[in-house]
Design an enzyme around this catalytic site. Structure first.
Site, PDB file in Angstrom:
ATOM      1  N   GLY A   3       0.828  -1.215   0.000  1.00 50.83           N
ATOM      2  CA  GLY A   3       0.000   0.000   0.000  1.00 50.83           C
ATOM      3  C   GLY A   3       0.854   1.253   0.000  1.00 50.83           C
ATOM      4  CG  ASP A  44       5.405  -3.420  -4.998  1.00 50.47           C
ATOM      5  OD1 ASP A  44       6.024  -4.458  -5.296  1.00 50.47           O
ATOM      6  OD2 ASP A  44       5.933  -2.481  -4.381  1.00 50.47           O
TER       7      ASP A  44
HETATM    8  P1  AMP Z   1       9.023   1.442  -3.197  1.00 48.74           P
HETATM    9  O1  AMP Z   1      10.328   0.753  -2.989  1.00 48.74           O
HETATM   10  O2  AMP Z   1       9.113   2.927  -3.173  1.00 48.74           O
HETATM   11  O3  AMP Z   1       8.288   0.937  -4.402  1.00 48.74           O
HETATM   12  O4  AMP Z   1       8.143   1.078  -1.912  1.00 48.74           O
HETATM   13  C1  AMP Z   1       7.812  -0.230  -1.521  1.00 48.74           C
HETATM   14  C2  AMP Z   1       6.831  -0.156  -0.377  1.00 48.74           C
HETATM   15  O5  AMP Z   1       7.435   0.457   0.771  1.00 48.74           O
HETATM   16  C3  AMP Z   1       5.576   0.652  -0.657  1.00 48.74           C
HETATM   17  O6  AMP Z   1       4.501   0.072   0.013  1.00 48.74           O
HETATM   18  C4  AMP Z   1       5.914   2.000  -0.077  1.00 48.74           C
HETATM   19  O7  AMP Z   1       4.770   2.746   0.255  1.00 48.74           O
HETATM   20  C5  AMP Z   1       6.702   1.612   1.166  1.00 48.74           C
HETATM   21  N1  AMP Z   1       7.649   2.672   1.577  1.00 48.74           N
HETATM   22  C6  AMP Z   1       8.788   3.024   0.964  1.00 48.74           C
HETATM   23  N2  AMP Z   1       9.402   4.025   1.613  1.00 48.74           N
HETATM   24  C7  AMP Z   1       8.628   4.335   2.671  1.00 48.74           C
HETATM   25  C8  AMP Z   1       8.706   5.295   3.747  1.00 48.74           C
HETATM   26  N3  AMP Z   1       9.737   6.137   3.855  1.00 48.74           N
HETATM   27  N4  AMP Z   1       7.705   5.300   4.649  1.00 48.74           N
HETATM   28  C9  AMP Z   1       6.674   4.452   4.557  1.00 48.74           C
HETATM   29  N5  AMP Z   1       6.535   3.529   3.602  1.00 48.74           N
HETATM   30  C10 AMP Z   1       7.496   3.467   2.652  1.00 48.74           C
HETATM   31 MG    MG Z   2       6.630   1.047  -5.210  1.00 46.01          MG
END
Ligand code: AMP
Ligand code: MG
Length: 492
Positions: free
Chosen positions: A88, A250
């Site tokens: 999410g 995702d």
């Molecule tokens: P991503 O690597 O940006 O595609 O993120 C993978 C998952 O980790 C997703 O569900 C993001 O919303 C969550 N996520 C990444 N960075 C953060 C953060 N700093 N705080 C909260 N959730 C994060």
């Molecule tokens: Mg992502």
């Protein structure tokens, strides 16, 4: 005057378990770093009003604009092959949708705007470096003509975020055809919620593939259509040397846009095994693996759709396999057609595939720069006597000579003039890509010296990637050995 966003909310009108309502968390001192004025206009927003202090507050999530219905979207996903039933939006909040000048519905989302019910242990924030990286690379992809989410604005939050070190915080305003991912389907499928899968599929068809509503079997047609868009997207990535870096389910958009720029990078020297991402230790998402991974991700999507295909499970699987079988052909067709164009071939003949592959193999052996080799090939198409500009890109320049001879014979079989060929090649072979060392320099100047001039200049150069721009010739050059970037980080 206040900024007016003509928001609509078709996603937020879906059932309550599709998302969580959550407002952005206000930040201390928003400061607008960059507003994408042409994009604002394309979205029907007033760039002058967005540039005011009030506009900056909205873009930083300090002030919720009128008409917004802020939500964090629910999704699941396979991360590096391992299924996580709940991910999410952990640091992103969708403000709403607007209809752009072309009649296309676009999400407006803040990334780095504070925690949500999906944040798990994360802080919901983003650091300035990754925000600038996403801004530069997504806008560069757009100008290269590749489907992508875009960047409307970057603001500094006036707050620090804790990563390995303390870094300035920032918020990116991201614009997308939608933020629905393969992982969004997986969220419902993993819960055995077939109604949820169906409602999501109906929403996606209405939004991204409206013609399919009339198809005999709309859900089958949906899978076919997503497969076609992903096959085309990955082919386009390969043709410009792009490595996404985190092709988790995702991070795979249902609309076929490039999404979630993390440790992404453009390859300098051609080598299919190239990996930059620090978190990709096994090379799962290496440059040359991307088509295979896209198919793997699409197979996960197909699994989610099985209950919509048929009550007979075996039949549904057979139908899904048939659909997935089209990926290889679709990808190969788009990729090979693109390679032919890159090599300046106007027609397709027997032996072309092998001809281009032999060039790529020679480039790998000789560490030739991918972008420059093809760009300069366009120049020597106009001046066949002088192959030096390409030769010198090869560690052993003589490795290029026998290939060049074959290529000259091949293009001589076509009626197009030399200048016609050069023009056609320059239209598909960029002179400028967002090279890693340039991005690092941009981030370094911004984070260490509060200097955004290199960021602005890089954006200017990349806004015309297919033009020579002699004043910026240095930006076309590969890194010097000491400038070389070996790893990129997601910075989450
Ligand atoms: P991503 O690597 O940006 O595609 O993120 C993978 C998952 O980790 C997703 O569900 C993001 O919303 C969550 N996520 C990444 N960075 C953060 C953060 N700093 N705080 C909260 N959730 C994060
Ligand atoms: Mg992502």
């Amino acid at each position: 005057m206040t900024v007016h966003f003509p928001f609509e909310h078709t996603y937020a009108a879906l059932p309550a378990n599709f998302f969580a309502r959550v407002a952005p968390t206000p930040v201390a001192a928003p400061r607008l770093i960059k507003l994408n004025r042409p994009l604002a206009e394309q979205l029907g927003l007033d760039p002058d009003l967005l540039s005011t202090p009030e506009g900056a507050e909205i873009l930083a999530g300090k002030r919720v604009p009128e008409g917004a219905d802020p939500i964090a979207m629910a999704y699941a996903g396979h991360q590096f092959g391992h299924f996580v039933p709940q991910l999410g939006d952990g640091r992103a909040i969708l403000l709403g949708e607007v209809i752009d000048r072309d009649g296309v519905r676009r999400d407006i989302q803040l990334k780095g705007s504070g925690p949500t019910p999906f944040s798990r242990r994360g802080d919901g924030r983003a650091a300035l470096g990754p925000v600038l990286r996403e801004y530069v690379v997504s806008e560069a992809m757009f100008k290269l003509g590749i489907p992508t989410t875009r960047s409307l604005a970057a603001v500094m939050s006036g707050e620090s975020v804790m990563r390995e070190t303390v870094l300035p915080g920032a918020v990116l305003t991201r614009v997308a055809a939608s933020h629905i991912r393969v992982g969004t389907f997986q969220f419902f499928a993993a819960r055995g919620d077939t109604d949820g899968v169906r409602q999501l599929a109906d929403h996606v068809i209405a939004r991204h593939y409206p013609d399919l509503a009339q198809a005999d079997r709309p859900y089958h047609a949906l899978l076919d259509a997503v497969i076609a868009r992903q096959a085309n997207l990955v082919a386009q990535w390969l043709l410009v040397g792009f490595i996404h870096g985190v092709m988790n389910t995702d991070n795979t958009s249902i609309s076929g846009e490039t999404i979630d720029y993390g440790p992404c990078a453009f390859m300098d020297e051609y080598n299919p095994a190239t990996v930059f991402s620090s978190i990709d230790e096994m090379g799962r998402y290496a440059y040359g693996n991307q088509p295979r991974i896209a198919l793997w991700n699409l197979t996960r999507l197909a699994e989610c759709l099985l209950p919509l295909f048929s009550d007979d499970k075996d039949k549904a699987i057979e139908q899904a396999q048939f659909a997935l079988g089209a990926f290889a052909e679709k990808f190969t067709e788009a990729y090979q057609a693109g390679l032919r164009r890159k090599a300046g071939l106007f027609t397709a003949r027997d032996g072309d595939e092998a001809l281009v592959q032999d060039l790529l193999d020679a480039m790998t052996k000789n560490q030739a720069d991918f972008t420059l080799t093809f760009r300069r090939l366009g120049d020597i198409a106009a001046d066949p006597a002088n192959s030096e500009p390409v030769r010198e890109l090869f560690v052993d320049p003589t490795a290029f000579d026998p290939w060049a001879e074959r290529w000259r014979q091949r293009i001589a079989e076509e009626p197009q003039s030399a200048s016609e060929r050069q023009l056609a090649m320059h239209r598909v072979n960029p002179a400028f890509i967002p090279r890693n060392h340039r991005i690092e320099a941009v981030i370094q100047a911004a984070v260490s010296n509060d200097d955004f001039a290199p960021f602005e200049e890089l954006l200017t150069v990349l806004s015309n990637p297919y033009e020579d721009q002699p004043a910026f010739a240095a930006y076309a050059e590969p890194p010097e050995p000491h400038q070389r970037v070996h790893q990129t980080f997601c910075g989450t």
